[in-house]
Design an enzyme around this catalytic site. Structure first.
Site, PDB file in Angstrom:
ATOM      1  N   ASP A 193      26.449  33.970  31.817  1.00  0.00           N
ATOM      2  CA  ASP A 193      26.771  34.712  30.646  1.00  0.00           C
ATOM      3  C   ASP A 193      25.861  36.486  31.008  1.00  0.00           C
ATOM      4  O   ASP A 193      25.412  36.121  32.176  1.00  0.00           O
ATOM      5  CB  ASP A 193      25.038  34.261  29.771  1.00  0.00           C
ATOM      6  CG  ASP A 193      25.276  35.033  27.978  1.00  0.00           C
ATOM      7  OD1 ASP A 193      25.781  36.140  28.044  1.00  0.00           O
ATOM      8  OD2 ASP A 193      24.194  34.541  27.600  1.00  0.00           O
ATOM      9  N   ASP A 242      29.099  36.390  19.451  1.00  0.00           N
ATOM     10  CA  ASP A 242      27.932  35.220  18.817  1.00  0.00           C
ATOM     11  C   ASP A 242      28.003  34.846  17.302  1.00  0.00           C
ATOM     12  O   ASP A 242      27.049  34.000  17.027  1.00  0.00           O
ATOM     13  CB  ASP A 242      26.321  36.053  19.288  1.00  0.00           C
ATOM     14  CG  ASP A 242      25.694  35.886  20.494  1.00  0.00           C
ATOM     15  OD1 ASP A 242      26.866  34.777  21.625  1.00  0.00           O
ATOM     16  OD2 ASP A 242      25.490  35.982  20.863  1.00  0.00           O
TER      17      ASP A 242
HETATM   18  C1  DGJ Z   1      23.816  34.945  24.482  1.00  0.00           C
HETATM   19  C2  DGJ Z   1      25.106  34.319  23.873  1.00  0.00           C
HETATM   20  O1  DGJ Z   1      26.504  34.806  23.649  1.00  0.00           O
HETATM   21  C3  DGJ Z   1      24.678  33.186  23.400  1.00  0.00           C
HETATM   22  O2  DGJ Z   1      26.045  32.270  22.955  1.00  0.00           O
HETATM   23  C4  DGJ Z   1      24.271  32.436  24.235  1.00  0.00           C
HETATM   24  O3  DGJ Z   1      24.767  31.582  25.341  1.00  0.00           O
HETATM   25  C5  DGJ Z   1      23.012  32.761  24.508  1.00  0.00           C
HETATM   26  N1  DGJ Z   1      23.078  34.362  25.163  1.00  0.00           N
HETATM   27  C6  DGJ Z   1      21.325  32.239  25.270  1.00  0.00           C
HETATM   28  O4  DGJ Z   1      20.698  32.668  25.521  1.00  0.00           O
END
Ligand code: DGJ
Length: 710
Positions: free
Chosen positions: A450, A514
């Site tokens: 991430d 997301d």
């Molecule tokens: C952002 C990501 O896009 C989410 O799927 C998740 O992993 C969060 N970060 C976790 O902090």
């Protein structure tokens, strides 16, 4: 086959020709489009000789692959360089072909008086019709050479192209398209967020007003780069137009010493005469054959269960084990432990950088959970965010000087985290050691990598280093992949803020967004599909009430949206009703049954009216297909529309079945009542179409087509 004809260099792929004219100003794209006969190619230069005009220079500067001020070019230039203010007027001449194979050309030219050389490398992939082009510049003498801008390439467009489609977006709503008429002047998109970004995906389509999903001239351009970038589409005052893309450089970001070279990222581009879907099929073929690793392609992509929207930071081994059991029962093949497992990480204010398992929550490390997942027959995956550090972490307390920063301006707050300076060897060594030891200790087959903030102040020792930071990240990923070739990596950046071919060359899956809101997702996934195939498109079934939009959507729709990507689930399975469990289990079974077709077939987006989203996936040999029709809104007329299928073999006969949803609640009798056992020719399905039944908004119908043996 590669042909040279006088001043022309001709590249050929399965369906296209790319013809460069070697002018005094450097190589220029003279023709790029459908394949031509050799005798037609020979006529190109004559037919396209420019008409002279009044009120302009007697010698018109060509739109070379890298047009310069020195050539008198009046559009936005392809390169800007200087030595302390001198040598600003570079003009590269004497283009020489240094390599010329079946599908590659390398061209070298130089500005002898400034001692600078320029090299272009062009590859036209035969099967996919995708071009990869990059430009590099080398300093030949001891006086430092500052590069302010060096595009990957400038591609002249045919004059019939009169529209462009750009991509914009935001967190949880990426890959939105914006179609505009090409205007006289420049369309310029610059991204300075330090990652590919949510709002400025480096992609552009150039087309005519009449181009549709299935027909017409379509050009696509994408910069494979995960940092700052710049896209230009200019229609000059003399009527010529071009597209140009490259890395956006900050002040003094690149200063070359003697013998040093700046290498632009790759521009990937393609042409199709078969509309936007034809263009996407080119890019998909390229990604599948040239970018993805053979080991990843060789096996079906496992269905994920991801813990994020189920537990967020509230990790508890027993809860996670229960979720793992339920996920397995529904059909998951890989269990991904998201954010919250490492030292001090109880919320998003602390812990980033301390990549040690939090023993307060996991007293025996991750072993009990990992072993449980593996014994259940699933793979184990782990979330990391290696480039970041929270000020509230042991790492930051020990190494406050390891972060990127501006010289004087204060840090810009962003999710309570700062960016580690990967250009420092000791930072890369620390991260490699941590990741390597986690992957060695736990049987992990997957990392969700991430990156949750922009980089506004990419400063290291006082200098801007956005490009070096990206190159250092690529190096770290490459090194990790070399040591752990069996570990798949997902590129995630607050959803889809780092999606491009540069990162995809080092990773295996993309976290699209997301937002798991199925109606928004349909649109996001449609936007992503212009350049990326479904087998890299992470798509999860989210909670009944979407955590981001709070929209409550039926399980049928949520499942039907996710099953057309690299499918997963991301919700609290304890909250499922029996009916939802049934739907989810059936959707995963459906996905597994059709996974090969979904991930390797040809995507056909259909031009849809405002109230619908429609696409199909047709196997390469035309034997089978799936078509998905979602009614997204209420329709403004009483009768539902007719679905025109596409890209089937007209003379073959297909058995048509409604495969999804499990129980379709038909309001009235409909044609669907008479489908059982019926077969139709491809021609009938494409030209006559199928009268759809009445549907509520937020309903997806998936039709299966199977060619009968004749
Ligand atoms: C952002 C990501 O896009 C989410 O799927 C998740 O992993 C969060 N970060 C976790 O902090």
């Amino acid at each position: 086959m590669t042909i040279s004809q006088g001043n022309l260099i001709v590249l050929e792929s399965k369906d296209t020709n790319f013809v460069l004219n070697m002018t005094a100003d450097g190589p220029c794209v003279l023709y790029w489009g459908e394949k031509l006969s050799a005798s037609t190619i020979a006529m190109t230069a004559t037919l396209l000789t420019r008409q002279t005009s009044h009120g302009v220079a007697s010698k018109e500067a060509s739109i070379s692959l890298c047009p310069t001020r020195g050539s008198g070019f009046t559009g936005l230039d392809g390169i800007q360089l200087h030595r302390n203010g001198r040598n600003w007027d570079s003009h590269f001449i004497g283009a020489e072909i240094v390599k010329h194979t079946k599908n590659t050309i390398e061209i070298l030219s130089s500005d002898k008086s400034a001692s600078v050389s320029l090299a272009h490398k062009i590859i036209l992939d035969h099967d996919s019709n995708v071009l990869s082009i990059a430009t590099s510049v080398t300093n030949g003498i001891s006086a430092p050479l500052t590069i302010d801008w060096c595009c990957a390439a400038t591609i002249q467009l045919p004059s019939r192209i009169n529209q462009i489609t750009g991509f914009h977006g935001r967190w949880a709503n990426e890959f939105q398209t914006q179609k505009i008429d090409q205007f006289t002047g420049a369309y310029v998109r610059e991204n300075v967020r330090g990652r590919t970004s949510h709002d400025n995906f480096p992609g552009l389509l150039a087309h005519t007003k009449y181009t549709t999903e299935l027909d017409g001239h379509a050009y696509g351009f994408h910069l494979g780069w995960s940092g700052n970038h710049r896209t230009v589409s200019e229609r000059m005052f003399d009527g010529r137009s071009f597209v140009q893309m490259g890395e956006k450089l900050l002040a003094a970001e690149v200063i070359l010493q003697e013998g040093e070279r700046y290498q632009s990222p790759n521009l990937y581009a393609s042409y199709s005469a078969a509309g936007f879907s034809g263009l996407s099929q080119n890019f998909h073929r390229f990604v599948r054959s040239e970018i993805l690793r053979d080991t990843v392609k060789a096996r079906p992509r496992p269905v994920h269960y991801n813990t994020w929207e189920a537990v967020y930071f509230n990790h508890d081994v027993n809860t996670l084990i229960t979720l793992a059991n339920k996920a397995k029962a529904i059909g998951a093949e890989r269990f991904v432990l998201d954010d919250g497992w490492f030292k001090g990480r109880r919320d998003d204010t602390a812990g980033l950088g301390d990549w040690y398992v939090d023993t307060a929550i996991y007293p025996d490390g991750l072993h009990p959970l990992v072993n449980h997942v593996l014994n259940a027959g699933m793979e184990f995956g782990l979330w990391v965010e290696p480039e970041m550090v929270n000020p509230d972490s042991d790492l930051y307390r020990k190494h406050p000087d390891w972060v990127l920063k501006a010289e004087t301006a204060p840090q810009i707050p962003f999710r309570n985290q700062l960016v580690l300076d990967l250009t420092k060897q000791e930072v890369r060594d620390y991260l490699f050691e941590r990741l390597d030891s986690l992957l060695t200790e736990y049987h992990t087959s997957y990392l969700k990598w991430d990156m949750n903030r922009d980089i506004y102040h990419p400063g290291s020792n006082g200098y801007a280093v956005t490009g070096l930071q990206v190159r250092a990240l690529y190096g770290l990923l490459d090194k990790l992949r070399l040591k752990h070739p069996d570990v798949e990596i997902e590129s995630c950046a607050s959803g889809g803020a780092r999606i491009d071919y540069g990162i995809l060359s080092r990773t295996d899956r993309l976290w699209t967004s997301d937002s798991n809101d199925a109606l928004d997702r349909l649109n996001i996934q449609r936007g992503l599909s212009f350049f990326f195939p479904s087998n890299v498109m992470g798509a999860h079934v989210g909670p009944r009430d979407c955590h981001i939009t709070r929209r409550v959507l039926p399980a049928d729709l949520r499942a039907a949206t996710a099953l057309f990507g690299h499918m997963g689930m991301e919700l609290d399975l304890n909250e499922l009703t029996d009916d939802e469990t049934k739907v989810l289990t059936a959707a995963i079974t459906f996905h597994k049954k059709h996974r090969h077709l979904i991930h390797h077939g040809n995507l056909v987006r259909l031009d849809s009216e405002d109230h619908a989203s429609t696409f199909g996936i047709v196997s390469e040999n035309g034997d089978e297909a799936l078509f998905s029709y979602t009614q997204t809104k209420t329709r403004d007329v009483t009768t539902p529309e007719v679905l025109y299928f596409a890209k089937l073999a007209p003379l073959r006969t297909y058995k048509l079945d409604l495969l999804w949803p499990l129980d379709f609640d038909k309001k009235t009798t409909s044609q669907l009542d008479y489908l059982d056992g019926h077969t139709f020719t491809g021609e009938a399905l494409m030209k006559i179409g199928l009268q759809l039944p009445h549907m509520h908004p937020a309903t997806t119908l998936v039709f299966g087509l199977k060619a009968t043996i004749s």
